[in-house]
Design an enzyme around this catalytic site. Structure first.
Site, mmCIF file in Angstrom:
data_model
loop_
_atom_site.group_PDB
_atom_site.id
_atom_site.type_symbol
_atom_site.label_atom_id
_atom_site.label_comp_id
_atom_site.label_asym_id
_atom_site.label_seq_id
_atom_site.Cartn_x
_atom_site.Cartn_y
_atom_site.Cartn_z
ATOM 1 N N HIS A 189 0.934 -1.474 -0.364
ATOM 2 C CA HIS A 189 -0.014 0.031 0.162
ATOM 3 C C HIS A 189 0.895 1.343 0.333
ATOM 4 O O HIS A 189 0.669 2.021 -0.855
ATOM 5 C CB HIS A 189 -0.688 0.062 1.150
ATOM 6 C CG HIS A 189 -1.515 -1.433 1.317
ATOM 7 N ND1 HIS A 189 -1.336 -1.980 2.435
ATOM 8 C CD2 HIS A 189 -2.947 -1.225 0.655
ATOM 9 C CE1 HIS A 189 -2.659 -3.011 2.080
ATOM 10 N NE2 HIS A 189 -3.673 -2.856 1.296
ATOM 11 N N ASP B 145 -2.906 -7.665 -7.660
ATOM 12 C CA ASP B 145 -4.082 -7.753 -7.819
ATOM 13 C C ASP B 145 -4.499 -7.672 -9.012
ATOM 14 O O ASP B 145 -5.195 -6.872 -9.968
ATOM 15 C CB ASP B 145 -5.445 -6.827 -6.977
ATOM 16 C CG ASP B 145 -5.009 -7.363 -5.750
ATOM 17 O OD1 ASP B 145 -5.555 -8.297 -5.115
ATOM 18 O OD2 ASP B 145 -4.347 -6.920 -4.869
ATOM 19 N N SER C 164 -2.450 -8.420 3.497
ATOM 20 C CA SER C 164 -3.364 -8.048 4.439
ATOM 21 C C SER C 164 -4.060 -9.457 4.984
ATOM 22 O O SER C 164 -3.937 -9.669 6.114
ATOM 23 C CB SER C 164 -4.690 -7.363 4.964
ATOM 24 O OG SER C 164 -4.202 -5.885 3.540
#
Ligand code: AMP
Length: 285
Positions: free
Chosen positions: A37, A150, A186
């Site tokens: 992130h 992703d 995460s």
């Protein structure tokens, strides 16, 4: 750093920025920040006047038996990390505020949502495309940053932005990995110490696909042959249950019949309570 919770206030603020001619970079997240992130935040910081990070665990992208209720939400830590990266605004709406009562409008990127994770998580990408479209309307970014980790999500957002004429540049960012190669996520927090050690077998299996292609004398090669080794390596990880490992065209995400140029090898593996995804671009241009 400012925290905005109300969608209306977010949009009003964005209008003011736009009127003042300031460029906005948006990083949509579900929180529980890690270096993956933070690398997106830093890139957005370098390339825009204003950086907005959204933190929203989007109920619309979780299936009924998935981890929505358990998804980690370390809000104070996230706020501190965002501040350290020079984020200007964290947009942190409630689910009630973002999906008002009676919400019934959905964005469905039909073909790209079908294969890979789409086949195992019905409705997931519809939830993703819808929330990202809403965030684009509320934040009005010039650029939006998405991780290649992703990959299917990234392709779907690119297609949605193009098909719906959003004036936003979708910026793909490299996957940040742990030292043993595991993609940061995460959901890695769900793993026990032993499972975490074993999870490094996932990127190794994908790497083996790249090597098979690189060292094969035959060109083109059949995906069945290429994937055999990756499947065997994944099966050797104790407790791992792969949903899929596939070789697809990186643009259409359709399965390849033969590998001649660039290909994407993608996998999703269940390990303990976690479902881990990873991918790698392999082959030559
Ligand atoms: P998430 O909070 O998991 O929804 O992720 C928010 C954004 O961070 C998405 O664009 C992800 O693709 C990106 N991201 C997540 N993990 C990584 C990683 N290991 N490297 C780079 N980007 C990532």
């Amino acid at each position: 750093m400012k925290i905005i919770r109300s969608p209306k206030q977010m949009q009003k603020t964005a209008w003011r920025w736009r009127a003042a001619g300031r460029s906005v970079g948006l990083v949509p997240t579900m929180g529980c920040f890690h270096e993956g992130h933070l690398s997106l935040f830093r890139r957005a910081r370098r390339e825009n006047d204003i950086v907005v990070v959204s933190v929203f665990v989007n109920p619309a992208q979780f299936g009924p038996r998935e981890d929505f209720a358990h998804y980690p939400r370390p809000w104070k830590r996230d706020r501190r990390l965002a501040g350290k990266c020079g984020v200007d605004v964290v947009f942190h709406p409630s689910a009630k505020a973002l999906y008002a009562k009676g919400h019934q409008t959905w964005v469905d990127v039909e073909e790209l949502s079908r294969p890979l994770c789409g086949a195992f998580r019905p409705g997931h990408f519809r939830g993703v495309a819808t929330v990202v479209a809403k965030l684009f309307q509320l934040v009005q970014p010039a650029r939006a940053y998405f991780g290649r980790k992703d990959f299917q999500q990234l392709r779907i957002v690119q297609k949605m932005a193009a098909d719906l004429n959003f004036p936003v540049r979708v910026v793909p960012c490299p996957t940040v990995r742990e030292r043993d190669g595991l993609a940061m996520s995460s959901r890695n927090a769900y793993l026990s110490a032993e499972q975490r050690r074993r999870a490094a077998g996932i990127p190794r299996a994908l790497q083996s696909v790249g090597e098979v292609i690189k060292f094969s004398s035959q060109k083109p090669i059949s995906p069945t042959v290429i994937l055999r080794k990756a499947r065997a390596l994944l099966r050797r990880i104790p407790g791992a249950r792969p949903d899929y490992v596939e070789l697809v065209d990186p643009r259409s995400l359709r399965p390849l019949k033969k590998v001649a140029g660039r290909a994407l090898v993608a996998t999703a593996v269940r390990l303990g309570r976690a479902r881990l995804i990873d991918n790698r671009l392999v082959g030559r241009e």
